[in-house]
Design a protein around this motif. Structure first.
Motif, short mmCIF file in Angstrom:
data_model
loop_
_atom_site.label_atom_id
_atom_site.label_comp_id
_atom_site.label_asym_id
_atom_site.label_seq_id
_atom_site.Cartn_x
_atom_site.Cartn_y
_atom_site.Cartn_z
N THR A 41 -3.71 9.59 -4.35
CA THR A 41 -2.25 10.04 -4.99
C THR A 41 -1.55 10.15 -3.77
O THR A 41 -1.85 10.20 -2.88
N VAL A 42 -0.25 10.05 -4.18
CA VAL A 42 0.91 10.56 -2.94
C VAL A 42 0.55 11.83 -2.55
O VAL A 42 0.76 12.23 -1.35
N VAL A 43 0.08 12.93 -3.41
CA VAL A 43 -0.08 14.28 -2.92
C VAL A 43 -1.65 14.09 -2.09
O VAL A 43 -1.45 14.94 -0.89
N GLN A 44 -2.38 13.62 -2.52
CA GLN A 44 -3.52 13.45 -1.49
C GLN A 44 -3.34 12.83 -0.01
O GLN A 44 -3.66 13.16 0.93
N ILE A 45 -2.51 11.73 -0.13
CA ILE A 45 -2.11 11.24 1.39
C ILE A 45 -1.10 12.27 2.12
O ILE A 45 -1.39 12.39 3.18
N GLN A 46 -0.24 12.87 1.21
CA GLN A 46 0.53 13.76 1.89
C GLN A 46 -0.25 14.99 2.64
O GLN A 46 -0.02 15.33 3.67
N LYS A 47 -1.40 15.31 1.97
CA LYS A 47 -2.27 16.52 2.75
C LYS A 47 -2.93 15.93 3.73
O LYS A 47 -2.95 16.66 4.79
N GLN A 48 -3.29 14.82 3.69
CA GLN A 48 -4.11 14.25 4.79
C GLN A 48 -3.46 13.88 6.11
O GLN A 48 -3.75 14.16 7.23
N LEU A 49 -2.19 13.22 5.77
CA LEU A 49 -1.33 12.71 7.04
C LEU A 49 -0.13 13.48 7.27
O LEU A 49 0.37 13.19 8.29
N GLY A 50 0.32 14.31 6.37
CA GLY A 50 1.42 15.27 6.65
C GLY A 50 2.64 14.66 6.62
O GLY A 50 3.65 14.77 7.15
N TRP A 51 2.67 13.27 5.58
CA TRP A 51 3.76 12.71 5.64
C TRP A 51 4.65 12.96 4.29
O TRP A 51 4.16 13.65 3.68
N GLN A 52 5.92 12.91 4.35
CA GLN A 52 6.68 13.18 3.02
C GLN A 52 6.44 12.00 2.07
O GLN A 52 6.01 10.66 2.49
N PRO A 53 6.84 12.11 0.77
CA PRO A 53 6.47 11.08 0.10
C PRO A 53 7.28 9.81 0.26
O PRO A 53 6.80 8.69 -0.19
N HIS A 54 8.52 9.66 0.66
CA HIS A 54 9.31 8.61 0.77
C HIS A 54 8.53 7.64 2.03
O HIS A 54 8.77 6.51 1.76
N THR A 55 7.97 8.51 3.07
CA THR A 55 7.35 7.77 4.25
C THR A 55 6.25 7.14 3.68
O THR A 55 5.94 5.99 4.27
N ILE A 56 5.12 7.77 2.69
CA ILE A 56 4.26 7.19 2.10
C ILE A 56 4.41 6.01 1.47
O ILE A 56 3.77 5.00 1.63
N ARG A 57 5.43 6.02 0.78
CA ARG A 57 5.69 4.73 -0.14
C ARG A 57 6.52 3.60 0.82
O ARG A 57 5.97 2.48 0.74
N ALA A 58 7.05 3.84 1.59
CA ALA A 58 7.44 3.12 2.81
C ALA A 58 6.38 2.42 3.47
O ALA A 58 6.37 1.19 3.61
N ALA A 59 5.34 3.13 3.69
CA ALA A 59 3.94 2.60 4.51
C ALA A 59 3.37 1.64 3.78
O ALA A 59 2.87 0.69 4.06
N ILE A 60 3.24 2.09 2.38
CA ILE A 60 2.73 1.27 1.30
C ILE A 60 3.30 -0.09 1.21
O ILE A 60 2.69 -1.24 1.23
N SER A 61 4.61 -0.04 1.25
CA SER A 61 5.42 -1.16 0.95
C SER A 61 5.22 -2.23 2.23
O SER A 61 5.08 -3.30 2.00
N ARG A 62 5.16 -1.48 3.42
CA ARG A 62 4.65 -2.23 4.86
C ARG A 62 3.42 -3.17 4.64
O ARG A 62 3.26 -4.22 5.12
N LEU A 63 2.40 -2.04 4.20
CA LEU A 63 0.91 -2.91 3.84
C LEU A 63 1.22 -3.91 2.98
O LEU A 63 0.64 -5.22 3.33
N ARG A 64 2.05 -3.90 1.87
CA ARG A 64 1.86 -4.98 0.75
C ARG A 64 2.73 -6.12 1.55
O ARG A 64 2.48 -7.36 1.22
N SER A 65 3.79 -6.01 2.30
CA SER A 65 4.54 -7.13 2.95
C SER A 65 3.85 -7.79 3.97
O SER A 65 3.88 -9.01 4.35
N SER A 66 2.55 -7.12 4.48
CA SER A 66 1.89 -7.83 5.47
C SER A 66 0.61 -8.58 4.79
O SER A 66 -0.12 -9.05 5.58
N GLY A 67 0.54 -8.54 3.53
CA GLY A 67 -0.34 -9.25 2.58
C GLY A 67 -1.53 -8.42 2.08
O GLY A 67 -2.52 -8.98 1.66
N VAL A 68 -1.41 -7.24 2.24
CA VAL A 68 -2.47 -6.25 1.67
C VAL A 68 -2.29 -5.90 0.04
O VAL A 68 -1.19 -5.45 -0.04
N PRO A 69 -3.18 -6.57 -0.77
CA PRO A 69 -3.04 -6.22 -2.06
C PRO A 69 -3.22 -4.64 -2.50
O PRO A 69 -4.48 -4.25 -2.61
#
Length: 89
Positions: A41-69
């Motif tokens: 979840t976004v909250v789990q990722i936030q606790k592990q990485l210390g990122w804000q929710p909008h940063t998490i969603r942007a990183a996931i978007s970059r993964l998707r655009s690089s071909g990761v499903p």
């Protein structure tokens, strides 16, 4: 004046930095969280990485655009992101 011993400086950068282990990049840690069977979840990722929710969603978007499903599962109470195993990797 007093003579003070001078520290011997090495010109080899590998010898200067070898004491500290190299940390894993946070994007690699994000991939590891998303490849778990239940995903993360976004909250789990936030606790592990210390990122804000909008940063998490942007990183996931970059993964998707690089071909990761990456799939988004909203069937539970909270949304979970998960890398789909075996699809296009």
């Amino acid at each position: 004046m007093t003579d003070q011993p001078t520290a011997k400086l090495t010109s080899d950068p590998a010898q200067q930095r070898s004491a500290r282990p190299i940390p894993k990049p946070k994007t690699e840690m994000l991939r590891k969280l998303l490849t778990r069977r239940t995903g993360a979840t976004v909250v789990q990722i936030q606790k592990q990485l210390g990122w804000q929710p909008h940063t998490i969603r942007a990183a996931i978007s970059r993964l998707r655009s690089s071909g990761v499903p990456v799939e988004l599962d909203r069937s539970g109470r909270v949304a979970r992101y998960r890398i789909v195993p075996g699809e296009g990797q």
